[in-house]
Design an enzyme around this catalytic site. Structure first.
Site, PDB file in Angstrom:
ATOM      1  N   TYR A 138      13.611 -19.517  27.172  1.00  0.00           N
ATOM      2  CA  TYR A 138      13.357 -18.046  27.799  1.00  0.00           C
ATOM      3  C   TYR A 138      13.365 -17.084  26.788  1.00  0.00           C
ATOM      4  O   TYR A 138      14.555 -16.982  25.986  1.00  0.00           O
ATOM      5  CB  TYR A 138      14.028 -18.163  28.908  1.00  0.00           C
ATOM      6  CG  TYR A 138      13.525 -17.880  30.065  1.00  0.00           C
ATOM      7  CD1 TYR A 138      12.417 -16.955  30.356  1.00  0.00           C
ATOM      8  CD2 TYR A 138      13.688 -18.874  31.254  1.00  0.00           C
ATOM      9  CE1 TYR A 138      11.730 -16.829  31.639  1.00  0.00           C
ATOM     10  CE2 TYR A 138      12.849 -18.816  32.313  1.00  0.00           C
ATOM     11  CZ  TYR A 138      11.891 -18.029  32.534  1.00  0.00           C
ATOM     12  OH  TYR A 138      10.903 -17.985  33.590  1.00  0.00           O
ATOM     13  N   GLU A 173      12.085 -13.496  27.720  1.00  0.00           N
ATOM     14  CA  GLU A 173      11.415 -12.413  28.318  1.00  0.00           C
ATOM     15  C   GLU A 173      11.401 -11.082  27.310  1.00  0.00           C
ATOM     16  O   GLU A 173      12.739 -10.860  26.937  1.00  0.00           O
ATOM     17  CB  GLU A 173      12.070 -12.033  29.534  1.00  0.00           C
ATOM     18  CG  GLU A 173      11.319 -13.061  30.818  1.00  0.00           C
ATOM     19  CD  GLU A 173      12.019 -12.409  31.984  1.00  0.00           C
ATOM     20  OE1 GLU A 173      12.946 -11.957  31.949  1.00  0.00           O
ATOM     21  OE2 GLU A 173      11.678 -13.492  33.054  1.00  0.00           O
ATOM     22  N   ASP A 189     -14.115  -8.747  24.884  1.00  0.00           N
ATOM     23  CA  ASP A 189     -13.717  -9.978  25.250  1.00  0.00           C
ATOM     24  C   ASP A 189     -14.364 -10.962  24.224  1.00  0.00           C
ATOM     25  O   ASP A 189     -15.456 -11.343  24.765  1.00  0.00           O
ATOM     26  CB  ASP A 189     -13.618 -10.280  26.724  1.00  0.00           C
ATOM     27  CG  ASP A 189     -13.036 -11.948  26.949  1.00  0.00           C
ATOM     28  OD1 ASP A 189     -12.931 -12.650  26.166  1.00  0.00           O
ATOM     29  OD2 ASP A 189     -13.313 -12.037  28.449  1.00  0.00           O
ATOM     30  N   THR A 229      -9.331 -15.897  23.918  1.00  0.00           N
ATOM     31  CA  THR A 229      -8.638 -16.878  23.938  1.00  0.00           C
ATOM     32  C   THR A 229      -8.350 -17.581  22.634  1.00  0.00           C
ATOM     33  O   THR A 229      -8.962 -17.025  21.746  1.00  0.00           O
ATOM     34  CB  THR A 229      -9.638 -18.127  24.974  1.00  0.00           C
ATOM     35  OG1 THR A 229     -10.684 -18.317  24.219  1.00  0.00           O
ATOM     36  CG2 THR A 229      -9.816 -17.496  26.339  1.00  0.00           C
ATOM     37  N   LYS A 231     -11.090 -21.964  21.776  1.00  0.00           N
ATOM     38  CA  LYS A 231     -12.556 -22.064  21.826  1.00  0.00           C
ATOM     39  C   LYS A 231     -12.837 -22.305  20.304  1.00  0.00           C
ATOM     40  O   LYS A 231     -12.242 -23.184  19.634  1.00  0.00           O
ATOM     41  CB  LYS A 231     -13.280 -20.861  22.732  1.00  0.00           C
ATOM     42  CG  LYS A 231     -12.933 -21.051  24.152  1.00  0.00           C
ATOM     43  CD  LYS A 231     -13.420 -19.984  25.158  1.00  0.00           C
ATOM     44  CE  LYS A 231     -13.008 -20.126  26.462  1.00  0.00           C
ATOM     45  NZ  LYS A 231     -13.260 -19.052  27.456  1.00  0.00           N
ATOM     46  N   ARG A 289      -4.475 -23.745  24.004  1.00  0.00           N
ATOM     47  CA  ARG A 289      -4.934 -23.221  25.152  1.00  0.00           C
ATOM     48  C   ARG A 289      -3.994 -21.809  25.445  1.00  0.00           C
ATOM     49  O   ARG A 289      -3.100 -21.903  26.278  1.00  0.00           O
ATOM     50  CB  ARG A 289      -5.038 -24.290  26.451  1.00  0.00           C
ATOM     51  CG  ARG A 289      -5.568 -23.987  27.825  1.00  0.00           C
ATOM     52  CD  ARG A 289      -5.715 -24.824  28.633  1.00  0.00           C
ATOM     53  NE  ARG A 289      -6.737 -25.786  27.792  1.00  0.00           N
ATOM     54  CZ  ARG A 289      -8.077 -25.594  27.943  1.00  0.00           C
ATOM     55  NH1 ARG A 289      -8.779 -24.336  28.619  1.00  0.00           N
ATOM     56  NH2 ARG A 289      -8.953 -26.159  27.110  1.00  0.00           N
TER      57      ARG A 289
HETATM   58  C1  LIG Z   1     -12.959 -18.686  28.397  1.00  0.00           C
HETATM   59  C2  LIG Z   1     -13.275 -17.259  28.900  1.00  0.00           C
HETATM   60  C3  LIG Z   1     -12.156 -16.407  29.415  1.00  0.00           C
HETATM   61  C4  LIG Z   1     -10.984 -17.071  30.312  1.00  0.00           C
HETATM   62  O1  LIG Z   1     -10.153 -17.772  29.655  1.00  0.00           O
HETATM   63  P1  LIG Z   1      -9.114 -18.662  30.540  1.00  0.00           P
HETATM   64  O2  LIG Z   1      -8.193 -19.004  29.157  1.00  0.00           O
HETATM   65  O3  LIG Z   1      -9.788 -19.948  30.875  1.00  0.00           O
HETATM   66  O4  LIG Z   1      -8.347 -17.875  31.385  1.00  0.00           O
HETATM   67  C5  LIG Z   1     -12.325 -15.104  29.350  1.00  0.00           C
HETATM   68  N1  LIG Z   1     -13.363 -14.307  28.949  1.00  0.00           N
HETATM   69  C6  LIG Z   1     -14.377 -14.916  28.357  1.00  0.00           C
HETATM   70  C7  LIG Z   1     -15.582 -14.248  27.773  1.00  0.00           C
HETATM   71  C8  LIG Z   1     -14.479 -16.541  28.335  1.00  0.00           C
HETATM   72  O5  LIG Z   1     -15.244 -17.044  27.886  1.00  0.00           O
END
Ligand SMILES: *Cc1c(COP(=O)(O)O)cnc(C)c1O
Length: 414
Positions: free
Chosen positions: A51, A53, A197, A223, A226, A232
């Protein structure tokens, strides 16, 4: 020490089936990848038990001296990789990174703008079925019908009309470069903040193969699993002035204790992304997407926006006379894993969809190159043009097995 197989044979057996599935299928899901063994090792370690926090050197729990070092390294590497002033590496996933950023930048009920899900945006950019759409008044922008590229004039018009406090740029099914500078100009016209994002394209941004949003944005979320090829998970980058409100929005407003194992795995992924070989990998990912795109077009398929600048192609399969759902299922039967996807101005429901989204990050990690891409493009067209033809499907399945045996998966087979 007991192994998983001894303790829980049921779960162990299913994990083994999943290993086999991954080994024996060609993965064209644009948002997936294969993390390295080093990333998996950190992610699966006993750091899961700790933990922590709070933030490095400001924790609510004892015994954090080692995890302080881990998180500090992760932060420093993220900042270096993306030339950012501040990094928060605690978000559990992309959705939490986005929500925390909205908490930091908006009040409930405020107006914001995001790309429509139907045109390639992500549902956390204001879709009604998500907390983002329920908490804020999101106005959607999309692509132009003619070019199928983001309609920046429409974005500007909507911004002037609705005066959003925040504009969100970034997408999940958009094959073109996004003009972050243009988004900044529009945001400045109405005094809005800009959040980018970059979940899908973070790996390309890290090596300069997609323009970076960092200098133009107030906040960047991403993220790590990807194109970036990490665990993840997710992170947030921002300017120094916003560091404190972003940090307190992630913890304690959005989340509780951080996943220390995931933070360690992110640190490893950032380290890998800082190596010269990571540029080569991203270069090949783009090359493979180009080959896939041009082969599909040569065989008569229409690509949304006419091609791709990044790691994915969005294919309109209307002309073949099958739905995205049928195509996804037929390809699944021969071992090619994809997802169906709405195309802009789709006349079918999102459940059926008129398109398929194909991405090259995972197969490029596996070592597939130009020759394989050509073969895969031909296989895809052959299978979706003969749905239900058993002879064609079993022949295709043979060919898929052949390629899969030749290309081991990093993290699984090494
Ligand atoms: C995949 C994705 C997310 C979300 O990611 P998670 O880890 O599945 O919550 C957010 N924004 C974009 C543009 C994405 O492609």
């Amino acid at each position: 020490m007991s192994s998983l197989r001894q303790i829980d044979p049921e779960i162990s057996r299913i994990i083994e089936l999943e290993r086999k599935r991954q080994q024996e299928t060609i993965n064209l899901i644009a948002s997936e990848n294969y993390a390295s063994r080093a990333v998996l090792e950190a992610n699966g370690s006993f750091l899961t038990d700790k933990y922590a926090e709070g933030y490095p050197h400001h924790r609510y729990y004892g015994g954090c001296e080692n995890v302080d070092e881990i998180e500090t390294l992760a932060i420093e590497r993220a900042k270096k990789l993306f030339c950012a002033e501040h990094a928060n590496v605690q978000p559990h996933a992309g959705a939490q990174a986005n929500m925390a950023s909205y908490f930091a930048l908006l009040e409930y009920g405020d107006t914001a703008m995001g790309m429509s899900l139907a045109h390639g945006g992500h549902m956390t950019h204001g879709d009604k079925i998500t907390l983002s759409g329920k908490s804020y008044r999101f106005i959607s922008y999309g692509v132009s019908k003619e070019t199928e590229r983001i309609d920046y004039q429409e974005v500007e018009k909507l911004a002037l009309e609705y005066k959003p406090k925040l504009i969100v740029a970034g997408a999940s099914a958009y094959p073109r470069i996004i003009d972050f500078e243009r988004f900044r100009q529009i945001a400045d016209m109405v005094g809005a903040k800009l959040l980018v994002d970059m979940a899908h394209i973070a790996g390309l941004v890290a090596v300069g193969l997609h323009p970076t949003p960092v200098p133009y944005s107030d906040v960047v979320t991403s993220t790590t699993h990807k194109t970036l090829r990490g665990p993840r998970s997710a992170f947030v980058l921002c300017r120094k002035e916003l560091a404190q409100i972003i940090d307190s929005a992630v913890f304690p407003e959005m989340q509780g204790g951080p996943f220390v194992h995931a933070i360690a795995a992110k640190a490893v992924a950032f380290h890998e992304a800082l190596q010269p070989s990571f540029f080569e990998y991203q270069r090949k990912t783009l090359d493979n997407a180009q080959v896939l795109a041009s082969e599909l077009q040569r065989m008569g398929l229409r690509l949304v926006s006419g091609g791709t600048d990044n790691h994915l192609v969005l294919v309109d399969i209307t002309a073949i006379g099958v739905t995205g759902k049928d195509a996804q299922e037929a390809l699944g039967r021969v071992g090619i894993v994809i997802n169906r996807n709405a195309i802009p101005f789709d006349t079918r429901s999102r459940w059926l969809a008129s398109g398929i989204r194909l991405g090259t990050p995972a197969i490029t990690s596996r070592g597939f190159g130009e020759a394989e891409m050509k073969h895969i493009a031909e296989l895809i067209v052959r299978v979706i043009s003969h749905i239900g033809d058993n002879a064609i499907e079993s022949q295709a399945k043979e060919e898929v097995s052949h390629w899969c045996r030749r290309f081991p998966i990093p993290g699984i087979d090494d």
